[in-house]
Design an enzyme around this catalytic site. Structure first.
Site, PDB file in Angstrom:
ATOM      1  N   GLY A  73       0.780  -1.235   0.000  1.00  0.00           N
ATOM      2  CA  GLY A  73       0.000   0.000   0.000  1.00  0.00           C
ATOM      3  C   GLY A  73       0.806   1.276   0.000  1.00  0.00           C
ATOM      4  N   VAL A  94       3.966   6.869  -1.262  1.00  0.00           N
ATOM      5  CA  VAL A  94       5.096   7.810  -1.318  1.00  0.00           C
ATOM      6  C   VAL A  94       6.357   6.985  -1.071  1.00  0.00           C
ATOM      7  CG1 VAL A  94       6.182   9.832  -0.288  1.00  0.00           C
ATOM      8  CG2 VAL A  94       3.680   9.735  -0.498  1.00  0.00           C
ATOM      9  N   HIS A 111       8.438   6.188   5.559  1.00  0.00           N
ATOM     10  CA  HIS A 111       7.796   7.021   6.586  1.00  0.00           C
ATOM     11  C   HIS A 111       7.012   6.111   7.516  1.00  0.00           C
ATOM     12  CE1 HIS A 111       5.306   6.705   2.997  1.00  0.00           C
ATOM     13  NE2 HIS A 111       4.256   6.657   3.810  1.00  0.00           N
ATOM     14  N   HIS A 152       3.830   5.801   9.949  1.00  0.00           N
ATOM     15  CA  HIS A 152       2.538   6.396  10.296  1.00  0.00           C
ATOM     16  C   HIS A 152       2.320   6.276  11.801  1.00  0.00           C
ATOM     17  CE1 HIS A 152       0.750   6.522   6.149  1.00  0.00           C
ATOM     18  NE2 HIS A 152       1.641   5.571   5.947  1.00  0.00           N
TER      19      HIS A 152
HETATM   20  P1  AMP Z   1       1.784   5.634   2.196  1.00  0.00           P
HETATM   21  O1  AMP Z   1       0.516   5.365   1.452  1.00  0.00           O
HETATM   22  O2  AMP Z   1       2.079   4.705   3.321  1.00  0.00           O
HETATM   23  O3  AMP Z   1       2.950   5.805   1.245  1.00  0.00           O
HETATM   24  O4  AMP Z   1       1.560   7.017   2.918  1.00  0.00           O
HETATM   25  C1  AMP Z   1       1.724   8.251   2.314  1.00  0.00           C
HETATM   26  C2  AMP Z   1       1.111   9.243   3.233  1.00  0.00           C
HETATM   27  O5  AMP Z   1       1.536  10.530   2.874  1.00  0.00           O
HETATM   28  C3  AMP Z   1      -0.425   9.256   3.177  1.00  0.00           C
HETATM   29  O6  AMP Z   1      -0.943   9.049   4.498  1.00  0.00           O
HETATM   30  C4  AMP Z   1      -0.756  10.633   2.640  1.00  0.00           C
HETATM   31  O7  AMP Z   1      -1.930  11.140   3.198  1.00  0.00           O
HETATM   32  C5  AMP Z   1       0.477  11.429   3.034  1.00  0.00           C
HETATM   33  N1  AMP Z   1       0.788  12.566   2.200  1.00  0.00           N
HETATM   34  C6  AMP Z   1       0.761  12.634   0.859  1.00  0.00           C
HETATM   35  N2  AMP Z   1       1.189  13.851   0.444  1.00  0.00           N
HETATM   36  C7  AMP Z   1       1.495  14.550   1.562  1.00  0.00           C
HETATM   37  C8  AMP Z   1       1.991  15.869   1.822  1.00  0.00           C
HETATM   38  N3  AMP Z   1       2.261  16.713   0.839  1.00  0.00           N
HETATM   39  N4  AMP Z   1       2.188  16.238   3.082  1.00  0.00           N
HETATM   40  C9  AMP Z   1       1.913  15.389   4.098  1.00  0.00           C
HETATM   41  N5  AMP Z   1       1.460  14.146   3.937  1.00  0.00           N
HETATM   42  C10 AMP Z   1       1.248  13.734   2.691  1.00  0.00           C
END
Ligand code: AMP
Ligand code: ZN
Length: 130
Positions: free
Chosen positions: A88, A91, A95, A97
């Protein structure tokens, strides 16, 4: 540094930071206070972290939990990493969560992040797939 990566060039206010990592509020929060703890260096997976980076991330997770407790008073947290597209990840910069949870925010919280595969979420002895 990857010029195309949003976490390499983030413009959001940091919640907390140290030399090797920083934390921000998620832009599309899954719950109030949903935060992300991010290594400064562009890496895709945990395996690429140095020991120092891993410690810095862990220290920041603890700091962010304290901040979120003060700010939002949650009853619990889900803490996790989506690693790889199959899991899932959207980005492609590692990171973590941190999702504050409140009693009653879902009908039955039992199982927590085990529920990523709904068909495999039961684990009590004697229970089969949901
Ligand atoms: P994942 O799907 O685990 O890669 O999580 C990516 C996370 O980044 C998601 O929870 C998004 O809501 C968050 N996200 C995407 N773009 C941004 C942004 N510009 N600033 C902060 N969070 C973001
Ligand atoms: Zn990056």
């Amino acid at each position: 540094m990857d010029d195309t990566c949003i976490f390499c060039s983030i413009d959001r206010e940091t919640l907390a930071e140290n030399e090797l990592a920083f934390a921000i509020l998620d832009r599309f929060p899954a719950a109030t206070g949903h935060s992300l703890v991010i290594p400064r260096r562009h890496v895709l997976t945990m395996d690429e972290l140095t020991g120092e980076e891993a410690l810095a991330l862990f220290a920041l997770i603890r700091q962010v939990k304290t901040l979120l407790r003060e700010r939002f008073g949650p009853d619990g947290f889900n803490i996790g990493i989506n690693e790889g597209e199959a899991a899932g990840q959207t980005v492609m910069h590692l990171h973590i969560h941190i999702i504050p949870r409140t009693r009653g925010d879902v009908e039955n919280p039992r199982g927590g992040i085990r529920k990523v595969l709904p068909c495999r979420r039961r684990y009590r002895h004697g229970e089969g797939p949901a």
